[in-house]
Design a protein around this motif. Sequence first.
Motif, PDB file in Angstrom:
ATOM      1  N   LYS A 220     -86.210  54.273  46.495  1.00 22.68           N
ATOM      2  CA  LYS A 220     -87.050  55.017  45.562  1.00 22.68           C
ATOM      3  C   LYS A 220     -86.493  56.428  45.344  1.00 22.68           C
ATOM      4  O   LYS A 220     -86.704  57.027  44.302  1.00 22.68           O
ATOM      5  CB  LYS A 220     -88.474  55.105  46.103  1.00 22.68           C
ATOM      6  N   ALA A 221     -85.806  56.958  46.360  1.00 24.96           N
ATOM      7  CA  ALA A 221     -85.208  58.294  46.272  1.00 24.96           C
ATOM      8  C   ALA A 221     -83.708  58.190  46.475  1.00 24.96           C
ATOM      9  O   ALA A 221     -83.238  57.423  47.321  1.00 24.96           O
ATOM     10  CB  ALA A 221     -85.821  59.223  47.319  1.00 24.96           C
ATOM     11  N   LYS A 222     -82.947  58.972  45.721  1.00 21.73           N
ATOM     12  CA  LYS A 222     -81.493  59.046  45.892  1.00 21.73           C
ATOM     13  C   LYS A 222     -81.088  60.221  46.762  1.00 21.73           C
ATOM     14  O   LYS A 222     -79.982  60.246  47.292  1.00 21.73           O
ATOM     15  CB  LYS A 222     -80.814  59.181  44.529  1.00 21.73           C
TER      16      LYS A 222
ATOM     17  N   CYS B 160     -87.630  55.604  52.203  1.00 26.21           N
ATOM     18  CA  CYS B 160     -87.630  56.079  50.817  1.00 26.21           C
ATOM     19  C   CYS B 160     -86.227  56.077  50.215  1.00 26.21           C
ATOM     20  O   CYS B 160     -86.066  55.886  49.006  1.00 26.21           O
ATOM     21  CB  CYS B 160     -88.224  57.487  50.742  1.00 26.21           C
ATOM     22  N   LEU B 161     -85.223  56.265  51.056  1.00 26.13           N
ATOM     23  CA  LEU B 161     -83.837  56.298  50.598  1.00 26.13           C
ATOM     24  C   LEU B 161     -83.151  54.938  50.708  1.00 26.13           C
ATOM     25  O   LEU B 161     -81.931  54.840  50.603  1.00 26.13           O
ATOM     26  CB  LEU B 161     -83.070  57.357  51.380  1.00 26.13           C
ATOM     27  N   GLY B 162     -83.943  53.897  50.910  1.00 24.61           N
ATOM     28  CA  GLY B 162     -83.394  52.546  50.894  1.00 24.61           C
ATOM     29  C   GLY B 162     -82.771  52.095  52.193  1.00 24.61           C
ATOM     30  O   GLY B 162     -81.962  51.164  52.194  1.00 24.61           O
ATOM     31  N   ILE B 163     -83.147  52.720  53.312  1.00 29.44           N
ATOM     32  CA  ILE B 163     -82.521  52.419  54.602  1.00 29.44           C
ATOM     33  C   ILE B 163     -83.544  51.856  55.570  1.00 29.44           C
ATOM     34  O   ILE B 163     -84.612  52.447  55.786  1.00 29.44           O
ATOM     35  CB  ILE B 163     -81.882  53.690  55.208  1.00 29.44           C
ATOM     36  N   ASP B 164     -83.218  50.724  56.167  1.00 27.48           N
ATOM     37  CA  ASP B 164     -83.975  50.194  57.290  1.00 27.48           C
ATOM     38  C   ASP B 164     -83.480  50.932  58.540  1.00 27.48           C
ATOM     39  O   ASP B 164     -82.334  50.740  58.969  1.00 27.48           O
ATOM     40  CB  ASP B 164     -83.725  48.691  57.410  1.00 27.48           C
ATOM     41  N   HIS B 165     -84.330  51.769  59.113  1.00 31.98           N
ATOM     42  CA  HIS B 165     -83.905  52.640  60.211  1.00 31.98           C
ATOM     43  C   HIS B 165     -83.377  51.851  61.394  1.00 31.98           C
ATOM     44  O   HIS B 165     -82.548  52.349  62.170  1.00 31.98           O
ATOM     45  CB  HIS B 165     -85.063  53.540  60.646  1.00 31.98           C
ATOM     46  N   ARG B 166     -83.817  50.612  61.574  1.00 28.76           N
ATOM     47  CA  ARG B 166     -83.367  49.809  62.719  1.00 28.76           C
ATOM     48  C   ARG B 166     -81.939  49.323  62.536  1.00 28.76           C
ATOM     49  O   ARG B 166     -81.261  48.986  63.511  1.00 28.76           O
ATOM     50  CB  ARG B 166     -84.308  48.615  62.905  1.00 28.76           C
TER      51      ARG B 166
END
Length: 493
Positions: free
Chosen positions: A65-67, A460-466
């Motif tokens: 959703k955010a770049k 929000c930046l398209g990253i799965d933190h795991r």
Amino acid sequence: MDPILERINTVTRRHFFGRNALGLGTAALASMLPDRRAMALGGGADENRPAPSGGLPGLPHFAPKAKRAIYLFMSGAPSQLDMFDYKPAMDDLFDTDLPESIRKGQRLTTMTSGQDRFPIAPSKYKFERHGGSGAWVSELLPHTAKMVDDLAIVRSMHTEAINHDPAITYICTGHQLPGRASLGAWLSYGLGTMNANLPDFVVMTPTWSGRKDAQALYNRLWGSGYLPSKHQGVRLRTDGDPVLFLSDPPGVSQANRRRMLDTLGALNQKNYDEFADPETQARIAQYEMAFRMQTSVPELMDLTDEPKNVLDMYGPDVTKPGTFAYCALMARRLAERDVRFVQLFHRGWDQHGNIAGDLPNQCRDIDQPSWALVQDLKQRGLLDDTLVVWGGEFGRTIYCQGALTRDNYGRDHHPRCFTVWMAGGGIKPGIVHGETDEFSYNVTKDPVHIHELNATILQCLGIDHRRLTYKFQGLDQRLTGVEDPHPVDALLA
């Protein structure tokens, strides 16, 4: 990847390809350094900017959703009680002792652990409800109050750290001990650059008007830790060259500098071919970045193209280099040039005493510029894909440290609850999330740990933190620690 394994794999491939112009070193360098003809075109926010590069294969993990993101960090811990977490029942409890049933033997700092009593200090500031959410905001933040419908206000943040250095290190890097990679470095490592003429990660440390003996800031807060050093934050200074050693020395022309860099690059490449140290590639890339920044940074810092109505939005200090207003405008200019992550560290929020004198000054520093930044991004169509975060490392106690009067008081560190707000790409606007007890001492609904905040930012930046990890010391390191936090779904649009 573990640096040792990376070197072993690199050496193996290098022997396979041989020492020729098509070897790994040249290929890797070419992937990091955009075509020089394209570099000559870049600098501003235009269609000629070099193509994005770097980042990890497979990232983002899902449609972001955010770049990009801007983090307004209030170093020293702003008082949620005097700004966002309205507790009117405390007025009737002025100077009475905080009940032990509320404190529950909480760990205290050495600054108040020796006090005979813990007298309740109600906020002296008036609060009003604002926006469709009915969010309570104090009179200290009139501009922030106007934009609550753009914000998700989180009143239930909490952390384990109780002193500044471990607490700020914790929220910035995911661990209380130094040595880990910062949030901005993780974003640079995972997502790469969107503008090859400016760093992925830029840091500014504005001046402040509150308590002058503020907590120190260390560059590890924007460091790369175990990640390659090219991912660390680049600090823009407020006097002299915006970046150290950016200008050519007297008597050195651009052409000479270009030849020097070419020669130095060839020597470094030879060193890399022999030893395969990934940091050599990072060094080459950073030299080239510095050369490109000689054009892009002066263009960034030139405010002559900013309309008067935009400058007026940020307030009277906007043209004074180093002020929070100036840095907030720089953050917007960096965002429109597609810098991945911008972080402002505003000091002076450590109000153990004299809240009446210091806190209003701090709020005046940041209130109008923070509002202007969000509105400026919104008007330019950038807020939809830019995440903005505001907050500190922990909160402040309801009980007073030192002398207490109706008109003035101080507050100690409080990790059990504090407030942050978020706006922009991926965030649900116009909500208040979480609740605290009547003393603003314990979270009573929807707690949000700082690991969960960072997981939400990454989401929000398209990253799965795991799945964003780096092998170091035999472990898959990650920003959000070894626990299993989850992004806060209630905050996500």
